[in-house]
Scaffold this active site. Structure first.
Site, PDB file in Angstrom:
ATOM      1  N   TYR A 191       0.832  -1.215   0.000  1.00  0.00           N
ATOM      2  CA  TYR A 191       0.000   0.000   0.000  1.00  0.00           C
ATOM      3  C   TYR A 191       0.865   1.264   0.000  1.00  0.00           C
ATOM      4  O   TYR A 191       0.344   2.373  -0.143  1.00  0.00           O
ATOM      5  CB  TYR A 191      -0.933   0.063   1.225  1.00  0.00           C
ATOM      6  CG  TYR A 191      -1.916  -1.081   1.361  1.00  0.00           C
ATOM      7  CD1 TYR A 191      -2.072  -2.033   0.362  1.00  0.00           C
ATOM      8  CD2 TYR A 191      -2.689  -1.220   2.509  1.00  0.00           C
ATOM      9  CE1 TYR A 191      -2.963  -3.085   0.506  1.00  0.00           C
ATOM     10  CE2 TYR A 191      -3.589  -2.270   2.654  1.00  0.00           C
ATOM     11  CZ  TYR A 191      -3.711  -3.201   1.658  1.00  0.00           C
ATOM     12  OH  TYR A 191      -4.584  -4.249   1.801  1.00  0.00           O
TER      13      TYR A 191
HETATM   14  N1  LIG Z   1      -5.725  -8.604   1.608  1.00  0.00           N
HETATM   15  C1  LIG Z   1      -6.112  -8.091   0.478  1.00  0.00           C
HETATM   16  O1  LIG Z   1      -5.821  -8.628  -0.608  1.00  0.00           O
HETATM   17  C2  LIG Z   1      -6.941  -6.846   0.469  1.00  0.00           C
HETATM   18  C3  LIG Z   1      -7.524  -6.394  -0.722  1.00  0.00           C
HETATM   19  C4  LIG Z   1      -8.282  -5.237  -0.683  1.00  0.00           C
HETATM   20  C5  LIG Z   1      -8.464  -4.558   0.505  1.00  0.00           C
HETATM   21  N2  LIG Z   1      -7.861  -5.007   1.654  1.00  0.00           N
HETATM   22  C6  LIG Z   1      -8.024  -4.270   2.942  1.00  0.00           C
HETATM   23  O2  LIG Z   1      -9.411  -4.067   3.175  1.00  0.00           O
HETATM   24  C7  LIG Z   1      -9.661  -2.678   3.362  1.00  0.00           C
HETATM   25  C8  LIG Z   1     -11.058  -2.307   2.938  1.00  0.00           C
HETATM   26  O3  LIG Z   1     -11.285  -2.637   1.585  1.00  0.00           O
HETATM   27  P1  LIG Z   1     -11.419  -1.552   0.408  1.00  0.00           P
HETATM   28  O4  LIG Z   1     -10.623  -0.361   0.765  1.00  0.00           O
HETATM   29  O5  LIG Z   1     -11.087  -2.248  -0.848  1.00  0.00           O
HETATM   30  O6  LIG Z   1     -12.971  -1.244   0.325  1.00  0.00           O
HETATM   31  P2  LIG Z   1     -14.168  -0.815   1.311  1.00  0.00           P
HETATM   32  O7  LIG Z   1     -13.692  -0.625   2.700  1.00  0.00           O
HETATM   33  O8  LIG Z   1     -15.267  -1.762   1.058  1.00  0.00           O
HETATM   34  O9  LIG Z   1     -14.616   0.588   0.687  1.00  0.00           O
HETATM   35  C9  LIG Z   1     -13.783   1.712   0.726  1.00  0.00           C
HETATM   36  C10 LIG Z   1     -14.458   2.815  -0.089  1.00  0.00           C
HETATM   37  O10 LIG Z   1     -15.707   3.135   0.501  1.00  0.00           O
HETATM   38  C11 LIG Z   1     -15.773   4.527   0.819  1.00  0.00           C
HETATM   39  N3  LIG Z   1     -16.487   4.607   2.107  1.00  0.00           N
HETATM   40  C12 LIG Z   1     -16.020   4.296   3.341  1.00  0.00           C
HETATM   41  N4  LIG Z   1     -16.957   4.462   4.281  1.00  0.00           N
HETATM   42  C13 LIG Z   1     -18.066   4.898   3.627  1.00  0.00           C
HETATM   43  C14 LIG Z   1     -19.364   5.263   4.070  1.00  0.00           C
HETATM   44  N5  LIG Z   1     -19.694   5.214   5.359  1.00  0.00           N
HETATM   45  N6  LIG Z   1     -20.259   5.677   3.131  1.00  0.00           N
HETATM   46  C15 LIG Z   1     -19.928   5.740   1.815  1.00  0.00           C
HETATM   47  N7  LIG Z   1     -18.711   5.408   1.340  1.00  0.00           N
HETATM   48  C16 LIG Z   1     -17.776   4.983   2.249  1.00  0.00           C
HETATM   49  C17 LIG Z   1     -14.318   4.980   0.913  1.00  0.00           C
HETATM   50  O11 LIG Z   1     -14.209   6.344   0.553  1.00  0.00           O
HETATM   51  P3  LIG Z   1     -13.314   7.442   1.308  1.00  0.00           P
HETATM   52  O12 LIG Z   1     -12.022   6.816   1.737  1.00  0.00           O
HETATM   53  O13 LIG Z   1     -13.132   8.492   0.245  1.00  0.00           O
HETATM   54  O14 LIG Z   1     -14.125   7.953   2.460  1.00  0.00           O
HETATM   55  C18 LIG Z   1     -13.651   4.091  -0.135  1.00  0.00           C
HETATM   56  O15 LIG Z   1     -13.833   4.625  -1.420  1.00  0.00           O
HETATM   57  C19 LIG Z   1      -8.545  -2.024   2.539  1.00  0.00           C
HETATM   58  O16 LIG Z   1      -8.374  -0.655   2.837  1.00  0.00           O
HETATM   59  C20 LIG Z   1      -7.393  -2.877   2.928  1.00  0.00           C
HETATM   60  O17 LIG Z   1      -6.904  -2.514   4.209  1.00  0.00           O
HETATM   61  C21 LIG Z   1      -7.127  -6.138   1.643  1.00  0.00           C
END
Ligand SMILES: NC(=O)c1ccc[n+]([C@@H]2O[C@H](COP(=O)([O-])OP(=O)(O)OC[C@H]3O[C@@H](n4cnc5c(N)ncnc54)[C@H](OP(=O)(O)O)[C@@H]3O)[C@@H](O)[C@H]2O)c1
Length: 276
Positions: A51
């Site tokens: 990241y």
């Molecule tokens: N191990 C792996 O392979 C892997 C892969 C992917 C992700 N991950 C981990 O999982 C975490 C979460 O997954 P993700 O980042 O892919 O997706 P997510 O948490 O499902 O969604 C994040 C998105 O949703 C928005 N958001 C957050 N809270 C919100 C709310 N209350 N209302 C509306 N929109 C909202 C955020 O925008 P803003 O930030 O602009 O507020 C961002 O664009 C990652 O950050 C990472 O740490 C791990």
């Protein structure tokens, strides 16, 4: 606001059930996001070497008055370091300015390369050396889990997988649970709630419980027993996503959530993801 929930892992360590994801947050963004999160009550942060924001995470932790041992830090081993996990973790620790992390995860199995058993053996040694308190994996399917467990006898504490209402992974979650592996949901909001927040069911539940769609979805993860790490760099959303400990979904509503499962992935399928 109610008390946040803590999960006991198979190695007896404890992990907050709700944490902050920081993928796609820059070093600058992550500092502010973590300060907001710690103020609100989050005590778990999910980062990764890939990241490119471990420096920012380290800076925020250094600036915080909260003792290190009260915060649970996860980072991950990238795909091109499966034979070099010890150096890779030390590099992460240097960027994080930490002596240890709480959880070190293999980020993908990378089946074509087929070095994930070697990586797992190194993680076992890194735990024994005290450089990480717990060890686990991400994106492992049953055959990958079986292989590392058979070859080493050591069960991963966590399997962090893509899991959200559109891709509920019930079979893998249940297999994990049977083997005492805790399931952690990545992209828990379907990355911003597309196709979920505006579904009639989630809209109806948001009205019923006087909560936002994101809070309904996060509550669903918690009640299904998953660890959940919604990502946000927006202060109001960081707060909103943590304000989920003062209500419970009724059984019939949890059951109804199953209807949203269409097996739709956002990310790659681990069986053919071999990017280094
Ligand atoms: N191990 C792996 O392979 C892997 C892969 C992917 C992700 N991950 C981990 O999982 C975490 C979460 O997954 P993700 O980042 O892919 O997706 P997510 O948490 O499902 O969604 C994040 C998105 O949703 C928005 N958001 C957050 N809270 C919100 C709310 N209350 N209302 C509306 N929109 C909202 C955020 O925008 P803003 O930030 O602009 O507020 C961002 O664009 C990652 O950050 C990472 O740490 C791990």
């Amino acid at each position: 606001m109610g008390q946040q929930t803590i999960i006991k892992l198979v190695d007896e360590n404890h992990m907050p059930q709700l944490g902050l994801g920081v993928w796609k947050a820059s070093n600058e963004q992550v500092v502010g996001a973590i300060h907001t999160a710690l103020e609100v009550g989050y005590r778990s942060i999910d980062t990764a070497a890939s990241y490119h924001n471990e420096e920012g995470v380290g800076k925020a932790l250094k600036e915080s008055a909260i003792p290190r041992e009260e915060i649970f830090i996860t980072t991950k081993l990238w795909n091109d370091r499966h034979l070099d996990a010890s150096t890779a973790l030390q590099e992460s620790l240097d960027r994080l300015q930490l002596d240890y992390v709480d959880l070190y995860l293999i980020q993908w199995p990378v089946p074509e390369q087929d070095h994930y058993v070697d990586a797992w053996r190194q993680l076992i040694e890194l735990k024994e050396a005290g450089l990480t308190r717990s060890i686990g994996v991400c994106n492992f399917h049953i055959e990958h889990l079986q292989k590392i467990m058979l070859e080493t006898g050591v069960v991963p504490t966590i399997n962090q997988i893509e899991l959200h209402p559109l891709m509920q992974q019930r079979q893998l979650h249940s297999w994990n649970a049977t083997h005492h592996i805790t399931t952690e949901s990545w992209s828990p909001l379907s990355r911003g709630g597309k196709g979920v927040f505006n579904s009639p069911l989630v809209e109806r539940l948001a009205m019923k419980y006087s909560k936002t769609p994101a809070q309904i979805v996060i509550r669903w993860h918690l009640e299904c027993g998953m660890i959940v790490i919604p990502k946000s760099v927006t202060p109001s959303r960081i707060k909103e996503n943590f304000d989920v400990f003062d209500f419970r979904l009724e059984k019939e509503d949890l059951t109804a959530m199953a209807e949203l499962d269409i097996g739709k992935r956002i990310g790659p399928n681990p069986d053919d993801y071999n990017q280094l």
